[in-house]
Design a protein around this motif. Structure first.
Motif, PDB file in Angstrom:
ATOM      1  N   ALA A 193      50.255  45.440  37.512  1.00 43.96           N
ATOM      2  CA  ALA A 193      51.364  44.877  37.855  1.00 43.96           C
ATOM      3  C   ALA A 193      52.317  44.736  37.058  1.00 43.96           C
ATOM      4  O   ALA A 193      53.614  44.869  37.495  1.00 43.96           O
ATOM      5  N   LEU A 194      52.071  44.649  35.652  1.00 43.74           N
ATOM      6  CA  LEU A 194      53.175  44.882  34.617  1.00 43.74           C
ATOM      7  C   LEU A 194      53.722  46.052  34.765  1.00 43.74           C
ATOM      8  O   LEU A 194      55.036  46.102  34.681  1.00 43.74           O
ATOM      9  N   ALA A 195      52.926  47.287  35.128  1.00 48.74           N
ATOM     10  CA  ALA A 195      53.846  48.697  35.055  1.00 48.74           C
ATOM     11  C   ALA A 195      54.535  48.639  36.222  1.00 48.74           C
ATOM     12  O   ALA A 195      55.723  49.247  36.339  1.00 48.74           O
ATOM     13  N   PHE A 196      54.073  48.147  37.502  1.00 50.32           N
ATOM     14  CA  PHE A 196      54.660  47.764  38.641  1.00 50.32           C
ATOM     15  C   PHE A 196      56.167  47.336  38.395  1.00 50.32           C
ATOM     16  O   PHE A 196      57.038  47.743  39.090  1.00 50.32           O
ATOM     17  N   VAL A 197      56.240  46.072  38.002  1.00 47.75           N
ATOM     18  CA  VAL A 197      57.316  45.244  37.669  1.00 47.75           C
ATOM     19  C   VAL A 197      58.330  45.908  36.795  1.00 47.75           C
ATOM     20  O   VAL A 197      59.327  45.780  36.970  1.00 47.75           O
ATOM     21  N   ALA A 198      57.788  46.850  35.695  1.00 49.31           N
ATOM     22  CA  ALA A 198      58.568  47.241  34.909  1.00 49.31           C
ATOM     23  C   ALA A 198      59.354  48.441  35.429  1.00 49.31           C
ATOM     24  O   ALA A 198      60.287  48.812  35.111  1.00 49.31           O
ATOM     25  N   ALA A 199      58.547  49.126  36.246  1.00 44.98           N
ATOM     26  CA  ALA A 199      59.181  50.521  36.920  1.00 44.98           C
ATOM     27  C   ALA A 199      60.002  49.808  38.090  1.00 44.98           C
ATOM     28  O   ALA A 199      61.042  50.645  38.391  1.00 44.98           O
ATOM     29  N   LEU A 200      59.774  48.727  38.756  1.00 45.61           N
ATOM     30  CA  LEU A 200      60.641  48.312  39.761  1.00 45.61           C
ATOM     31  C   LEU A 200      61.961  48.036  39.344  1.00 45.61           C
ATOM     32  O   LEU A 200      63.259  48.103  39.889  1.00 45.61           O
ATOM     33  N   GLY A 201      62.077  47.451  37.962  1.00 45.42           N
ATOM     34  CA  GLY A 201      63.487  47.145  37.521  1.00 45.42           C
ATOM     35  C   GLY A 201      63.976  48.124  36.471  1.00 45.42           C
ATOM     36  O   GLY A 201      65.062  47.805  36.103  1.00 45.42           O
ATOM     37  N   ASN A 202      63.285  49.137  36.309  1.00 47.36           N
ATOM     38  CA  ASN A 202      63.965  50.371  35.394  1.00 47.36           C
ATOM     39  C   ASN A 202      65.307  50.791  35.765  1.00 47.36           C
ATOM     40  O   ASN A 202      65.100  51.244  37.265  1.00 47.36           O
ATOM     41  N   PHE A 203      66.062  50.717  34.931  1.00 47.38           N
ATOM     42  CA  PHE A 203      67.202  51.289  35.342  1.00 47.38           C
ATOM     43  C   PHE A 203      67.641  52.630  34.841  1.00 47.38           C
ATOM     44  O   PHE A 203      67.991  53.669  35.609  1.00 47.38           O
ATOM     45  N   GLY A 204      67.348  52.837  33.464  1.00 43.34           N
ATOM     46  CA  GLY A 204      67.776  53.915  33.018  1.00 43.34           C
ATOM     47  C   GLY A 204      67.227  55.264  33.409  1.00 43.34           C
ATOM     48  O   GLY A 204      67.910  56.271  33.742  1.00 43.34           O
ATOM     49  N   ILE A 205      65.948  55.358  33.757  1.00 44.65           N
ATOM     50  CA  ILE A 205      65.090  56.454  34.228  1.00 44.65           C
ATOM     51  C   ILE A 205      65.766  56.523  35.598  1.00 44.65           C
ATOM     52  O   ILE A 205      65.896  57.747  36.278  1.00 44.65           O
ATOM     53  N   ASN A 206      65.679  55.453  36.428  1.00 46.52           N
ATOM     54  CA  ASN A 206      66.060  55.653  38.091  1.00 46.52           C
ATOM     55  C   ASN A 206      67.594  56.353  38.199  1.00 46.52           C
ATOM     56  O   ASN A 206      67.657  56.643  39.163  1.00 46.52           O
ATOM     57  N   ALA A 207      68.360  55.770  37.108  1.00 43.74           N
ATOM     58  CA  ALA A 207      69.504  56.324  37.302  1.00 43.74           C
ATOM     59  C   ALA A 207      69.734  57.708  36.787  1.00 43.74           C
ATOM     60  O   ALA A 207      70.391  58.643  37.756  1.00 43.74           O
ATOM     61  N   LEU A 208      69.180  57.962  35.833  1.00 41.23           N
ATOM     62  CA  LEU A 208      69.444  59.323  35.128  1.00 41.23           C
ATOM     63  C   LEU A 208      68.787  60.457  35.904  1.00 41.23           C
ATOM     64  O   LEU A 208      69.198  61.499  35.909  1.00 41.23           O
ATOM     65  N   ILE A 209      67.592  60.150  36.551  1.00 43.96           N
ATOM     66  CA  ILE A 209      66.759  61.112  37.250  1.00 43.96           C
ATOM     67  C   ILE A 209      66.911  60.888  38.790  1.00 43.96           C
ATOM     68  O   ILE A 209      67.258  62.001  39.571  1.00 43.96           O
ATOM     69  N   GLY A 210      66.915  59.554  39.348  1.00 43.39           N
ATOM     70  CA  GLY A 210      67.230  59.405  40.941  1.00 43.39           C
ATOM     71  C   GLY A 210      68.506  59.735  41.363  1.00 43.39           C
ATOM     72  O   GLY A 210      68.432  60.358  42.397  1.00 43.39           O
ATOM     73  N   ILE A 211      69.633  59.791  40.721  1.00 43.36           N
ATOM     74  CA  ILE A 211      71.011  59.852  41.345  1.00 43.36           C
ATOM     75  C   ILE A 211      70.867  61.507  41.392  1.00 43.36           C
ATOM     76  O   ILE A 211      71.208  61.773  42.583  1.00 43.36           O
ATOM     77  N   PRO A 212      70.713  62.445  40.511  1.00 39.42           N
ATOM     78  CA  PRO A 212      70.644  63.852  40.565  1.00 39.42           C
ATOM     79  C   PRO A 212      69.913  64.283  41.717  1.00 39.42           C
ATOM     80  O   PRO A 212      70.007  65.185  42.602  1.00 39.42           O
ATOM     81  N   ALA A 213      68.731  63.405  41.787  1.00 42.34           N
ATOM     82  CA  ALA A 213      67.580  63.953  42.685  1.00 42.34           C
ATOM     83  C   ALA A 213      67.813  63.162  44.257  1.00 42.34           C
ATOM     84  O   ALA A 213      67.085  63.299  44.919  1.00 42.34           O
ATOM     85  N   ARG A 214      69.015  62.413  44.353  1.00 47.13           N
ATOM     86  CA  ARG A 214      69.310  61.643  45.697  1.00 47.13           C
ATOM     87  C   ARG A 214      68.180  60.878  46.045  1.00 47.13           C
ATOM     88  O   ARG A 214      67.791  60.730  47.119  1.00 47.13           O
ATOM     89  N   TYR A 215      67.640  60.236  45.068  1.00 49.81           N
ATOM     90  CA  TYR A 215      66.323  59.327  45.315  1.00 49.81           C
ATOM     91  C   TYR A 215      66.891  57.945  44.658  1.00 49.81           C
ATOM     92  O   TYR A 215      66.233  57.412  43.696  1.00 49.81           O
TER      93      TYR A 215
END
Length: 554
Positions: A193-215
């Protein structure tokens, strides 16, 4: 009452305003905006990406963190203290720095891979720009959280359990399957649950990887809309933030309910768990473990350093191309980075000091003999824990809603100043600083206060002469953890910073997002070095604080 009022003002009130904006209108409760947002394709896609990536990364982080905890906690491998320190190090490094380091380590322009002749072809798609790459980095970032929880649970097991099983002829695998893992169930669930919530609110990785990946995930969607349209879209992003907060709170509630059903009572004092001998395989297990640690730490660190030492990203590192100009630029010439270092140091230090002071008085009442005072302090603690559990970007929106207008009476606006970031840090990280101090108070003998009262000592005198000195090491340890976390973060300040009020996290993110890769790498190297030095300095407190206060020390 004052403590509860303070906790409500900085923790509860912003969240209440967020839910009021997202779920009400002038006529009262209005779920139409929430329904419209859920029906939006962009929100649906971002919500699915958030839940999917968080679930996958939490699952793999639980497997990895549990495996490492079992290996280090239940076997006779050597240098355990150093291994624990190194395994927990990624947890202390900012997620956006982790993303930058791995992007530079595995990309076509990777200085390390180019040196080895195994870099992807120039112009090819970066291997991390995908859902799988995002999940991989989230897994590496959050597996130390699971490792920390499972290792603590292992150390709380009475030794008699394993002794009785061994005497009965049970093998190590049988004990693991029938005794250890079932008893670890609540801790594994908490880690997931802690890893899930931390990943849910993670911004740095989601932005730097997700934006170029269109995810695109929900935190990135919120950031994009607010960054593109400004405060005018606050009601819109408030609704999306409510969705993100509800998912996080639902995960925490489900975890709490399942943990109660899975709870098992243990009889006996906690002792060092039985160490299974690996025999002749120990050196191979140690070699594999050190190889994994080296891959997770050294490859991205070497790539980050190599990128920081060349003038332009993509140039091979050699004696003729090496330079320290990037470090000179970020440390001395760029007013933005110098200001960011100053701002982060000041507000993180102030937040750590204020949290240490609040924690001292709150923890006193958490351990008070009167149930009424314990309940009031518990209410303050609950609000602090919710503020910490809710994704940082959600708290950013909540603070914008709470402080975008001038404060009543004084008519001063905190929006667009460093003070709104400071208050957000106090709110989000209060639970981090409070836990060690609360543990120290719970270990004290109640006769200390009784003797002081009999001698005529007043409350503030008792706090100043008895409790403050006794809890100072725990408060200092908590304050250092708060400083370390706030000093490097980007999720909370991503939407609160403004020109002149940059933080280290936002400066690094903006450099990388703007294409100034070598400057982002140089600044990241400085931040990582500072993080390691602070963690090493914390070891000096290890013998003066309650066990478990410093995560990597027993």
């Amino acid at each position: 009452m004052l403590l509860v009022a303070c906790a409500t003002l900085i923790c509860g009130l912003p969240l209440m305003l967020l839910f009021k904006t997202g779920l009400t209108s002038e006529a009262g409760l209005d779920l139409a905006p929430l329904t419209d947002a859920i029906q939006s394709r962009s929100v649906q896609r971002a919500l699915w990406h958030s839940v999917e990536s968080s679930l996958l990364s939490a699952f793999f982080a639980t497997l990895l963190g549990t495996g490492l905890a079992l290996l280090i906690g239940l076997t006779d491998i050597r240098a355990k203290g150093l291994l624990v320190f190194l395994i927990l190090l990624p947890m202390m490094i900012p997620p956006h720095v982790t993303a930058i380091a791995w992007i530079q380590a595995l990309g076509p322009a990777s200085p390390v891979l180019r040196m080895l002749g195994i870099a992807p072809e120039l112009g090819s798609t970066h291997p991390l720009y995908s859902r799988e790459g995002l999940v991989l980095l989230l897994t590496l970032q959050h597996s130390p959280l699971v490792f920390l929880l499972v290792r603590a649970a292992l150390r709380s097991f009475p030794r008699e359990l394993s002794d009785a099983a061994r005497v009965s002829g049970a093998s190590a695998i049988y004990m693991l399957r029938r005794i250890t893992l079932p008893l670890l169930g609540p801790s594994l669930l908490a880690g997931f649950a802690l890893a899930f919530v931390a990943a849910l609110g993670n911004f740095g990785i989601n932005a730097l990887i997700g934006i170029p990946a269109r995810y695109t995930t929900l935190p990135v969607l919120v950031w994009r809309r607010l960054a593109s349209f400004g405060p005018d879209v606050l009601p819109n992003v408030a609704v999306i933030s409510v969705i993100l907060a509800l998912v996080a709170l639902a995960a925490i509630l489900l975890q709490s309910l399942l943990q109660r059903r899975m709870r098992a009572s243990l009889i006996g004092l906690p002792q060092d768990p039985l160490a299974f001998s690996l025999g002749s395989t120990r050196k191979f297990v140690e070699l594999a473990l050190w190889a994994f640690v080296a891959m997770v730490l050294l490859l991205p660190a070497a790539s980050l350093m190599a990128t920081a030492l060349v003038r332009t990203y993509g140039i091979d590192l050699s004696l003729s191309t090496i330079t320290i100009e990037n470090f000179e630029e970020v440390l001395w010439r760029q007013s933005v980075t110098v200001r960011a270092f100053f701002n982060s140091t000041v507000i993180a230090g102030l937040a750590a000091g204020v949290i240490a002071l609040i924690s001292l008085f709150t923890a006193y009442f958490l351990a008070h003999k009167l149930a009424g005072k314990r309940r009031l302090a518990g209410l303050a603690l609950t609000q602090a824990e919710i503020a910490f559990a809710v994704p940082g970007l959600v708290m950013s929106i909540a603070f914008i809603l709470a402080f975008i207008r001038p404060l009543p009476v004084v008519n001063v606006s905190l929006y667009g100043t460093l003070w709104i970031i400071f208050l957000a840090y106090v709110s989000v990280f209060l639970a981090v600083g409070l836990k060690p101090v609360a543990a120290a108070f719970l270990q004290m003998d109640g006769s200390l206060e009784d003797a002081a009262k009999v001698s005529g000592a007043k409350y503030l005198y008792r706090m100043r002469r008895i409790f403050a000195p006794l809890t100072a090491p725990a408060a200092a340890s908590g304050a250092i953890l708060v400083f370390l976390t706030a000093y490097n973060e980007v999720t909370v300040s991503a939407l609160l910073w403004s020109t002149g009020n940059e933080t280290i996290g936002t400066a690094i993110f903006n450099y990388e997002d703007g294409g100034y890769t070598t400057l982002a790498a140089a600044m990241s190297v400085v931040v990582v070095a500072a993080t390691i030095l602070v963690m090493i300095a914390m070891n000096g407190l290890a013998k003066r604080v309650p066990a478990g206060t410093i995560p990597w020390k027993d």
